[in-house]
Design an enzyme around this catalytic site. Sequence first.
Site, short mmCIF file in Angstrom:
data_model
loop_
_atom_site.label_atom_id
_atom_site.label_comp_id
_atom_site.label_asym_id
_atom_site.label_seq_id
_atom_site.Cartn_x
_atom_site.Cartn_y
_atom_site.Cartn_z
N LYS A 1 -7.21 2.92 2.58
CA LYS A 1 -7.08 2.47 1.01
C LYS A 1 -5.94 1.66 1.05
CE LYS A 1 -4.10 6.46 0.24
NZ LYS A 1 -2.72 6.21 -0.44
N ASP A 2 -5.31 1.32 2.11
CA ASP A 2 -4.35 0.24 2.07
C ASP A 2 -4.71 -1.24 2.62
OD1 ASP A 2 -2.57 1.91 1.02
OD2 ASP A 2 -1.51 2.52 3.00
N ARG B 1 -3.20 3.07 -10.36
CA ARG B 1 -4.16 4.16 -10.52
C ARG B 1 -3.46 5.35 -10.73
NH1 ARG B 1 -5.71 8.46 -7.67
NH2 ARG B 1 -4.22 7.69 -5.71
N ARG B 2 -2.56 5.93 -10.02
CA ARG B 2 -1.83 7.20 -10.36
C ARG B 2 -1.22 7.06 -12.02
NH1 ARG B 2 -0.03 7.81 -4.48
NH2 ARG B 2 -1.65 8.94 -3.50
N ARG C 1 9.08 3.58 -4.16
CA ARG C 1 8.45 2.62 -3.25
C ARG C 1 9.12 3.34 -1.65
NH1 ARG C 1 7.97 -2.74 -2.57
NH2 ARG C 1 7.38 -1.88 -0.49
N ARG D 1 10.10 8.37 0.15
CA ARG D 1 9.68 8.97 -0.90
C ARG D 1 10.17 10.52 -1.23
NH1 ARG D 1 3.99 5.93 -2.57
NH2 ARG D 1 4.65 4.01 -1.58
N CYS E 1 -7.35 -7.15 -4.92
CA CYS E 1 -6.25 -6.72 -5.73
C CYS E 1 -6.29 -5.34 -5.96
CB CYS E 1 -6.19 -7.39 -7.27
SG CYS E 1 -5.86 -8.95 -7.08
#
Length: 316
Positions: free
Chosen positions: A79-80, A127-128, A145, A151, A238
Amino acid sequence: MHQFTIATRESRLAMWQAEHVQALLSGMGHQVVLLGMTTQGDQILDRALSQVGGKGLFVKELEVALEEKRADLAVHSLKDVPMALPAGFSLACVMAREDPRDAFVSNTYADLDALPQGAVVGTSSLRRMALLRALRPDLRIEPLRGNLDTRLRKLDEGLYDAIVLAAAGLKRLGLQARIRAVFEPSVMLPAAGQGALGIEVRSDRTDVVAALAPLVHQTTWLAVAAERAVSRAMGGSCSMPLAAYATLVDDRLTIDAAWGDTEGQLPLVRVCLSGPVSDLASAAALGQRVAEDLRTQVLAQGGTLAHLAVSANEPE
């Protein structure tokens, strides 16, 4: 038997993923070493990545190592990975998916519903952010970040009442106990490719592709090919306030996608389509159809092309 070098970011999760692939390849008789690297994306922590180059900052150095033949393959959280790879590079393998869901992490509250009005929730994913605002418009969504350990540390320091992370990363690092609740896809759709590992190579390395073939999980690859097609059609490389999640049963693929306004001014838009798939091309074609329907509905709700062009790139 081959000798391979795996390029990887040096975060604890990225190293786990690379070591996992290393162990599997070693078990097949190959000699495998790791090349740990710190990317620009890991170094820039004071600005949104959309302002300085996007998700490509997390893979560029690894691609340079592949190009310069210092490495033979690079392991990524899929996903990255930008939706369009540079010329000369390709995905050689998508592995079996871990848990694709998002996880609610808090030291005080059991789940999203338990958060008091105005509670602070940390995430840098558009998205979140959009999905959380649709669920709980009263919450304060603040940027978060850093890598997974950073995190969690910020949560433990009391900067947030809760944070939302990918369940897959927590599970891979043995941190399942930090998960207070998981969001079912019906509540919070995952990002395209979430929970899957992708292996990137130079397109001319047929020897590496052949060696990786036993690690390919075709069911996962078909699903994420459709998900990435949705994202590619909506915004190229993007990252948008966009979710896409596909499931395959027999030869029928179902794709759920959602687009949300991070400012909460437009309603959440969701699309679900199903169809038969037999290969990556047909899976991507179904994803393209989902994106077309999603775009049409966003515009019908009063959205504009400017809304659709909103981008922010942050590995989740």
